[in-house]
Design a protein around this motif. Structure first.
Motif, short mmCIF file in Angstrom:
data_model
loop_
_atom_site.label_atom_id
_atom_site.label_comp_id
_atom_site.label_asym_id
_atom_site.label_seq_id
_atom_site.Cartn_x
_atom_site.Cartn_y
_atom_site.Cartn_z
N VAL A 4 0.87 -1.18 0.00
CA VAL A 4 0.00 0.00 0.00
C VAL A 4 0.90 1.22 0.00
O VAL A 4 1.85 1.30 0.79
CB VAL A 4 -0.90 0.03 1.26
CG1 VAL A 4 -1.72 1.29 1.31
CG2 VAL A 4 -1.78 -1.20 1.32
N ASN A 5 0.62 2.18 -0.88
CA ASN A 5 1.39 3.42 -0.95
C ASN A 5 0.41 4.58 -0.77
O ASN A 5 -0.48 4.77 -1.59
CB ASN A 5 2.11 3.52 -2.29
CG ASN A 5 3.04 4.71 -2.36
OD1 ASN A 5 2.85 5.72 -1.70
ND2 ASN A 5 4.05 4.60 -3.18
N ARG A 38 0.08 -11.09 6.61
CA ARG A 38 0.50 -10.05 7.58
C ARG A 38 2.02 -9.80 7.60
O ARG A 38 2.45 -8.65 7.48
CB ARG A 38 -0.01 -10.39 8.98
CG ARG A 38 0.24 -9.25 9.98
CD ARG A 38 -0.34 -9.54 11.35
NE ARG A 38 -1.78 -9.73 11.33
CZ ARG A 38 -2.69 -8.75 11.32
NH1 ARG A 38 -2.30 -7.50 11.32
NH2 ARG A 38 -3.96 -9.03 11.32
N PRO A 39 2.84 -10.83 7.73
CA PRO A 39 4.28 -10.55 7.82
C PRO A 39 4.90 -10.05 6.51
O PRO A 39 6.04 -9.59 6.50
CB PRO A 39 4.90 -11.88 8.24
CG PRO A 39 3.90 -12.91 7.90
CD PRO A 39 2.56 -12.25 7.94
N HIS A 40 4.15 -10.11 5.42
CA HIS A 40 4.67 -9.72 4.12
C HIS A 40 4.05 -8.42 3.60
O HIS A 40 4.36 -7.98 2.50
CB HIS A 40 4.45 -10.83 3.11
CG HIS A 40 5.01 -12.14 3.57
ND1 HIS A 40 6.36 -12.39 3.61
CD2 HIS A 40 4.40 -13.25 4.04
CE1 HIS A 40 6.55 -13.61 4.08
NE2 HIS A 40 5.38 -14.15 4.35
N THR A 41 3.16 -7.83 4.39
CA THR A 41 2.46 -6.62 3.96
C THR A 41 3.31 -5.39 4.23
O THR A 41 3.81 -5.21 5.33
CB THR A 41 1.10 -6.51 4.67
OG1 THR A 41 0.31 -7.64 4.32
CG2 THR A 41 0.37 -5.24 4.29
N MET A 42 3.44 -4.53 3.23
CA MET A 42 4.18 -3.29 3.38
C MET A 42 3.23 -2.12 3.17
O MET A 42 2.45 -2.10 2.23
CB MET A 42 5.31 -3.18 2.38
CG MET A 42 5.93 -1.80 2.40
SD MET A 42 7.55 -1.60 1.68
CE MET A 42 8.55 -2.71 2.58
N VAL A 43 3.30 -1.15 4.09
CA VAL A 43 2.53 0.08 3.97
C VAL A 43 3.54 1.23 3.98
O VAL A 43 4.30 1.39 4.93
CB VAL A 43 1.53 0.24 5.13
CG1 VAL A 43 0.75 1.54 4.99
CG2 VAL A 43 0.58 -0.96 5.19
N LEU A 44 3.55 1.99 2.91
CA LEU A 44 4.47 3.12 2.75
C LEU A 44 3.67 4.41 2.77
O LEU A 44 2.76 4.59 1.96
CB LEU A 44 5.24 3.00 1.44
CG LEU A 44 6.17 4.14 1.07
CD1 LEU A 44 7.29 4.28 2.10
CD2 LEU A 44 6.72 3.92 -0.33
N ILE A 45 3.99 5.29 3.71
CA ILE A 45 3.36 6.60 3.77
C ILE A 45 4.40 7.62 3.33
O ILE A 45 5.43 7.78 3.99
CB ILE A 45 2.83 6.92 5.18
CG1 ILE A 45 1.79 5.87 5.59
CG2 ILE A 45 2.24 8.33 5.23
CD1 ILE A 45 1.32 6.00 7.02
N GLU A 46 4.13 8.26 2.21
CA GLU A 46 5.05 9.26 1.66
C GLU A 46 4.48 10.64 1.91
O GLU A 46 3.32 10.90 1.60
CB GLU A 46 5.24 9.06 0.17
CG GLU A 46 5.96 7.79 -0.20
CD GLU A 46 6.18 7.70 -1.69
OE1 GLU A 46 7.29 8.05 -2.14
OE2 GLU A 46 5.24 7.29 -2.38
N GLU A 47 5.32 11.53 2.43
CA GLU A 47 4.92 12.91 2.63
C GLU A 47 5.44 13.75 1.46
O GLU A 47 6.63 13.73 1.16
CB GLU A 47 5.45 13.44 3.94
CG GLU A 47 4.82 12.77 5.14
CD GLU A 47 5.22 13.41 6.44
OE1 GLU A 47 4.33 13.90 7.15
OE2 GLU A 47 6.44 13.43 6.73
N VAL A 48 4.54 14.48 0.84
CA VAL A 48 4.89 15.32 -0.30
C VAL A 48 5.06 16.75 0.19
O VAL A 48 4.20 17.29 0.89
CB VAL A 48 3.78 15.25 -1.38
CG1 VAL A 48 4.13 16.14 -2.55
CG2 VAL A 48 3.56 13.81 -1.81
N ASN A 49 6.19 17.37 -0.17
CA ASN A 49 6.46 18.74 0.23
C ASN A 49 5.46 19.70 -0.38
O ASN A 49 4.95 19.47 -1.48
CB ASN A 49 7.86 19.17 -0.23
CG ASN A 49 8.95 18.43 0.48
OD1 ASN A 49 8.80 18.00 1.62
ND2 ASN A 49 10.07 18.26 -0.19
N ASP A 50 5.18 20.78 0.35
CA ASP A 50 4.35 21.84 -0.21
C ASP A 50 4.93 22.28 -1.54
O ASP A 50 6.14 22.40 -1.70
CB ASP A 50 4.30 23.06 0.73
CG ASP A 50 3.21 22.94 1.78
OD1 ASP A 50 2.38 22.02 1.68
OD2 ASP A 50 3.17 23.78 2.68
#
Length: 72
Positions: A4-5, A38-50
């Protein structure tokens, strides 16, 4: 491996909100793929600059009123 991204404006989420998103997204994918995912799930939260994205043909600046107040 489920992946998930999520992209959000920089400063929109506190650390605890990011942790909650990671847990909830993982739980949602486990519902679809089974507990084995579950052990293989990746969640990536990317913060985008203003100024790093646009909306309605204009560069978007995230309003201060919507920024996270705490980062615990």
């Amino acid at each position: 491996m489920p992946f998930v991204n999520i992209k959000t404006p920089e400063g929109a989420l506190s650390r605890s909100q990011k942790e909650e998103i990671v847990h909830r997204a993982t739980d949602m994918l486990v519902e679809y793929f089974s507990e084995a995912a579950r052990p293989h799930t990746m969640v990536l939260i990317e913060e985008v600059n203003d100024g790093g994205y646009g909306r309605a043909d204009e560069i978007f600046i995230f309003p201060d009123a919507y920024r996270a107040n705490e980062d615990s």
